[in-house]
Design an enzyme around this catalytic site. Structure first.
Site, PDB file in Angstrom:
ATOM      1  N   SER A  59      71.039 120.374  25.729  1.00 48.54           N
ATOM      2  CA  SER A  59      71.233 121.301  26.754  1.00 48.54           C
ATOM      3  C   SER A  59      71.530 121.101  28.131  1.00 48.54           C
ATOM      4  O   SER A  59      72.215 121.714  28.871  1.00 48.54           O
ATOM      5  CB  SER A  59      70.112 122.135  26.482  1.00 48.54           C
ATOM      6  OG  SER A  59      69.816 122.495  25.246  1.00 48.54           O
ATOM      7  N   ASP A  69      68.027 126.769  24.946  1.00 44.49           N
ATOM      8  CA  ASP A  69      67.662 125.985  26.059  1.00 44.49           C
ATOM      9  C   ASP A  69      68.917 125.897  27.304  1.00 44.49           C
ATOM     10  O   ASP A  69      68.276 125.245  28.232  1.00 44.49           O
ATOM     11  CB  ASP A  69      67.220 124.636  25.692  1.00 44.49           C
ATOM     12  CG  ASP A  69      65.724 124.608  25.183  1.00 44.49           C
ATOM     13  OD1 ASP A  69      65.038 125.728  25.486  1.00 44.49           O
ATOM     14  OD2 ASP A  69      65.343 123.523  24.755  1.00 44.49           O
ATOM     15  N   GLY A  73      65.471 118.653  25.801  1.00 47.30           N
ATOM     16  CA  GLY A  73      66.677 119.444  26.248  1.00 47.30           C
ATOM     17  C   GLY A  73      67.997 118.316  26.776  1.00 47.30           C
ATOM     18  O   GLY A  73      68.774 119.086  27.616  1.00 47.30           O
ATOM     19  N   LYS A  99      64.390 118.350  30.630  1.00 50.82           N
ATOM     20  CA  LYS A  99      63.548 119.470  30.387  1.00 50.82           C
ATOM     21  C   LYS A  99      62.188 119.095  29.538  1.00 50.82           C
ATOM     22  O   LYS A  99      62.148 118.499  28.781  1.00 50.82           O
ATOM     23  CB  LYS A  99      64.280 120.448  29.822  1.00 50.82           C
ATOM     24  CG  LYS A  99      63.468 121.611  29.314  1.00 50.82           C
ATOM     25  CD  LYS A  99      63.657 122.206  27.852  1.00 50.82           C
ATOM     26  CE  LYS A  99      63.106 121.670  27.115  1.00 50.82           C
ATOM     27  NZ  LYS A  99      63.143 121.869  25.612  1.00 50.82           N
TER      28      LYS A  99
HETATM   29  O1  C5P Z   1      69.804 127.473  20.152  1.00 53.34           O
HETATM   30  P1  C5P Z   1      69.322 126.221  19.597  1.00 53.34           P
HETATM   31  O2  C5P Z   1      70.765 125.634  18.995  1.00 53.34           O
HETATM   32  O3  C5P Z   1      68.773 125.232  20.614  1.00 53.34           O
HETATM   33  O4  C5P Z   1      68.283 126.655  18.648  1.00 53.34           O
HETATM   34  C1  C5P Z   1      68.163 125.564  17.316  1.00 53.34           C
HETATM   35  C2  C5P Z   1      67.448 126.386  16.097  1.00 53.34           C
HETATM   36  O5  C5P Z   1      65.880 126.427  16.762  1.00 53.34           O
HETATM   37  C3  C5P Z   1      67.808 127.490  15.689  1.00 53.34           C
HETATM   38  O6  C5P Z   1      68.915 127.324  14.846  1.00 53.34           O
HETATM   39  C4  C5P Z   1      66.487 128.257  15.341  1.00 53.34           C
HETATM   40  O7  C5P Z   1      66.411 127.814  14.022  1.00 53.34           O
HETATM   41  C5  C5P Z   1      65.614 127.610  16.159  1.00 53.34           C
HETATM   42  N1  C5P Z   1      65.202 128.420  17.466  1.00 53.34           N
HETATM   43  C6  C5P Z   1      64.336 129.529  17.074  1.00 53.34           C
HETATM   44  N2  C5P Z   1      64.079 130.407  18.406  1.00 53.34           N
HETATM   45  C7  C5P Z   1      64.445 129.979  19.502  1.00 53.34           C
HETATM   46  C8  C5P Z   1      65.182 128.775  19.810  1.00 53.34           C
HETATM   47  C9  C5P Z   1      65.573 128.088  18.697  1.00 53.34           C
HETATM   48  O8  C5P Z   1      64.104 129.953  16.201  1.00 53.34           O
HETATM   49  N3  C5P Z   1      64.100 130.868  20.645  1.00 53.34           N
END
Ligand code: C5P
Length: 279
Positions: free
Chosen positions: A103, A133, A100, A14
């Protein structure tokens, strides 16, 4: 109907062609406005019925990837409530790299399990608990992604660009980059990209990845990657993807992208480099 013996799916990289951070929710997650695309450089997942859950990881980027219930592919299988399966994951994409990998692997396992058991695909937003993601990776195509990652709308295709991915071999933890953000309320994308290649590149250059300055402060090794890409003949756009450290260059021809890859590989033999078409 008898299930097929196994199902294999590609898990493509990605890229965030743009990534605007437009606000923050009460729970700390950030609101995004991002043009997301996928590149023909992929991990591969295979699922097959088994007596109990199992995961085997192979491939050039397998080192350090958990081969147990900590892996997002395992969590994706659990979320779907599948009967036990053996999952084979072939890693080509670097981990914690802003493209990604984990993901896309998780979303590919969801597609593979749906085929294996002849079940309809779940709604993309039901995959949000696996990571922001994961929903966008369920149907790999160019889309606008908003909300924290759950609002996905088609953009009707992009010009046939070639993309060169470059990673200096450092892992960048996403939470640290969001934490280092100076401004969390930035303007959204300026509408949607034009269809013609030169106009699309000009539009892209006027957009941003708001995580780039924050990632550069966390990991200075990203700066030379951007500089190396920007110096390549035919490179129409240079930007970081996601929270880094992978950066990309956009090219209008395969030949130019391949020449850039070879040139950077000579200068920086330790970097991970891969070129492929936008899907
Ligand atoms: O959801 P994911 O595990 O990919 O996100 C990792 C970290 O990135 C989250 O714990 C958060 O700190 C940050 N994040 C965020 N806003 C998003 C996606 C991710 O703050 N839209």
């Amino acid at each position: 109907m008898e299930p097929t013996a196994k199902a294999t799916e590609a898990a493509p990289a990605k890229v965030n062609l743009t990534l605007h951070v437009t606000g923050r929710r009460a729970d700390g997650y950030h609101l995004l406005d991002s043009l997301v695309a996928f590149v023909g450089i992929s991990d591969k997942v295979t699922v097959a019925p088994a007596d109990r859950m199992a995961l085997a990881v192979s491939g050039p980027r397998a080192a350090g990837v958990p081969a147990d219930a900590r892996n997002l592919v395992w969590k994706a299988a659990e979320l779907l409530g599948t009967p036990p399966v053996a999952i084979a994951l072939e890693k080509t994409l670097p981990a914690a790299a802003g493209i990604g990998g984990g993901s896309s692997d998780a979303a590919a396992v969801v597609r593979a399990l749906s085929r294996l058991w002849d079940r309809p695909l779940p709604e993309a937003r039901t995959l949000l608990p696996l990571g922001a993601d994961v929903p966008v990776c369920l149907a790999p195509q160019s889309v606008r992604m908003q909300g924290v990652g759950e609002e996905i709308s088609p953009v009707g295709g992009l010009p046939p660009f070639w993309i060169l991915l470059a990673n200096p071999g450092v892992e960048v933890p996403t939470p640290a980059v969001f934490k280092a953000l100076v401004s969390r309320d930035n303007p959204p994308m300026d509408g949607l990209p034009p269809k013609e290649a030169a106009a699309c590149l000009a539009w892209l250059r006027a957009q941003r990845n708001d995580l780039e300055p924050a990632a550069l402060s966390v990991e200075p090794a990203i700066a030379p990657v951007l500089a190396a890409l920007a110096g390549q003949p035919g490179c129409g756009l240079t930007r970081m993807s996601g929270s880094g450290a992978t950066c990309f260059g956009l090219f209008e021809s395969e030949v130019a992208a391949a020449a850039a890859r070879a040139s950077i590989a000579r200068a920086e033999p330790g970097w991970w480099l891969a070129a492929g078409p936008l899907l």
